[in-house]
Design an enzyme around this catalytic site. Structure first.
Site, mmCIF file in Angstrom:
data_model
loop_
_atom_site.group_PDB
_atom_site.id
_atom_site.type_symbol
_atom_site.label_atom_id
_atom_site.label_comp_id
_atom_site.label_asym_id
_atom_site.label_seq_id
_atom_site.Cartn_x
_atom_site.Cartn_y
_atom_site.Cartn_z
ATOM 1 C CD1 TRP A 44 31.519 -22.380 12.049
ATOM 2 C CD2 TRP A 44 30.147 -21.678 10.427
ATOM 3 N NE1 TRP A 44 32.201 -21.489 11.258
ATOM 4 C CE2 TRP A 44 31.392 -21.043 10.263
ATOM 5 C CE3 TRP A 44 29.119 -21.379 9.529
ATOM 6 C CZ2 TRP A 44 31.661 -20.136 9.233
ATOM 7 C CZ3 TRP A 44 29.374 -20.470 8.498
ATOM 8 C CH2 TRP A 44 30.630 -19.871 8.361
ATOM 9 C CG ASP B 240 29.705 -28.378 10.295
ATOM 10 O OD1 ASP B 240 30.696 -28.717 9.629
ATOM 11 O OD2 ASP B 240 29.289 -27.200 10.369
ATOM 12 C CE LYS C 201 36.409 -22.822 7.565
ATOM 13 N NZ LYS C 201 35.004 -23.085 7.701
HETATM 14 C C1 PLP Z 1 33.542 -22.694 7.630
HETATM 15 C C2 PLP Z 1 32.538 -23.540 8.270
HETATM 16 C C3 PLP Z 1 31.243 -23.709 7.739
HETATM 17 C C4 PLP Z 1 30.790 -22.999 6.487
HETATM 18 O O1 PLP Z 1 31.386 -23.546 5.386
HETATM 19 P P1 PLP Z 1 31.017 -23.094 3.881
HETATM 20 O O2 PLP Z 1 31.624 -24.189 3.090
HETATM 21 O O3 PLP Z 1 31.635 -21.762 3.686
HETATM 22 O O4 PLP Z 1 29.537 -23.042 3.768
HETATM 23 C C5 PLP Z 1 30.381 -24.556 8.394
HETATM 24 N N1 PLP Z 1 30.745 -25.200 9.512
HETATM 25 C C6 PLP Z 1 31.966 -25.065 10.058
HETATM 26 C C7 PLP Z 1 32.309 -25.818 11.305
HETATM 27 C C8 PLP Z 1 32.895 -24.230 9.463
HETATM 28 O O5 PLP Z 1 34.115 -24.082 10.001
#
Ligand code: PLP
Length: 365
Positions: free
Chosen positions: A111, A178, A202
């Protein structure tokens, strides 16, 4: 004790859901969310058919935003936004809105590297450290951060590799994170961060919404023109209602935040999450058939990655997991092996089921 009633319902009814995302949510949230599809709080209309400009939905949006800030311990120098496009759209929105000259990134997984790729479209990006050479099994430490960066970007929890920042780099740059897979899972000083983003699916709610929490005073500093839909200031000025927001995802996120608040907030959930992590890693370390993937000091409390020492037991282990009602324990293809994603709503008893299967296969091996 946290949400034992909810845990009981989960355990009676359903599979043990270790899915990395979209993920398990509290049973109580599923229950309320499904009622709202028929009739939202007795108003005679479904959450899916009311106007996003109705007083009911405006109230939902305002409550979700203020509860998100409250649970993070942030004041109104921050703005909470519920946007669309997933965390993946934030990879470029962050740079679009904040990158004028140069940004620093720590490359700790898939990511992060995707975020780096997008940011490079907007300005100079310096990758200050990377654990790529070790298939991202650790978090680089004591990284020298140059001064004068527009911002420093980290991924606090690396969902795929199972590593997590325990301490955060300090610098004079704005810290951007993030937190898709560990937001609301532990008590940290969120005010260290100038911008936090997280795809809801998540640990916050269903897919569709993305939470962005941004310190207002960092906005409006780049000289480029930003298209309205990608401009944080536009969304902030319209209370996340510049266009139709993902109403259902925002509503379910609110229900989940209310569940979290009612059960003691991030401090209480951290204890539950720590107990789950201790249980699984304890068995991974004890059981001679298994080995952990991530460096011990960087192990994630949310996503525990581990492998079998000998692949010959793989089919048997998978079969036993299936019999025990365990879902979603397969590792990501870039790591192989297994990954136990243990988001807030997962009961500790579900982790115990996996540990029991691990013990069982050891005895019969
Ligand atoms: C799953 C994830 C993403 C991507 O998320 P989307 O909402 O599918 O774009 C980005 N960063 C992390 C840390 C993730 O676990």
């Amino acid at each position: 004790m946290l949400a034992s009633n909810d845990d009981e319902i989960q355990l009676k009814m359903k599979k043990h859901n270790f899915s990395a995302g979209p993920c398990i949510l509290p049973q109580e949230v599923f229950q309320k969310a499904s009622e709202s599809v028929k009739d939202l709080d007795g108003i005679g209309l479904s959450i899916l058919e009311i106007s996003h400009r109705s007083k009911e939905f405006i109230n939902i949006m305002e409550s979700a935003k203020s509860l998100a800030l409250e649970q993070l311990g942030l004041d109104n120098s921050y703005e909470a936004l519920f946007l669309q496009g997933g965390a993946s759209l934030q990879f470029l929105m962050v740079a679009y809105n904040l990158l004028e000259r140069k940004a620093g990134y720590l490359d700790t997984g898939t990511w992060s590297s995707k975020a780096i790729k997008e940011a490079k479209l907007f300005g100079e990006v310096e990758v200050l450290a990377s654990s790529k050479e070790a298939n991202y099994n650790y978090i680089p430490k004591n990284v020298a951060i140059p001064s004068g960066l527009d911002y420093l970007h980290i991924t606090t929890n690396n969902t795929i590799f199972g590593t997590q920042f325990k301490d955060f780099p300090t610098s004079d740059a704005s810290l951007v994170a993030d937190m898709s897979s560990d937001i609301f899972s532990r008590k940290i000083d969120f005010s260290k961060f100038s911008l936090i983003y997280a795809g809801a699916k998540k640990n916050l709610g269903p897919a569709g919404a993305t939470l962005v929490v941004v310190k207002k005073d960092i906005l409006g500093k780049v000289s480029r023109q930003i298209p309205s839909m990608l401009d944080y200031k536009v969304h902030a000025g319209k209370e996340s209602m510049f266009n139709t927001p993902p109403v259902f995802s925002v509503y379910v996120s609110l229900l989940n935040l209310q569940w979290l608040a009612k059960n003691g907030g991030v401090a209480a959930i951290e204890q539950k999450n720590q107990a789950k992590a201790d249980l699984i890693y304890g068995e991974v370390d004890r059981n001679p058939l298994f080995k952990g993937f991530a460096a011990v000091e960087d192990r994630s409390m949310m996503n525990a990655t581990f492998n079998l020492m000998d692949e010959q037991y793989k089919d048997k282990f998978n079969e036993l997991l299936k019999e025990a009602g365990v879902n979603g324990l397969n590792g990501h293809r870039s790591v192989g092996g297994f990954r136990a994603s243990m988001y807030n709503a997962l009961p500790k008893e579900s982790v115990q089921v996996v540990v029991d299967v691990m013990k069982h296969i050891e005895k019969t091996a």
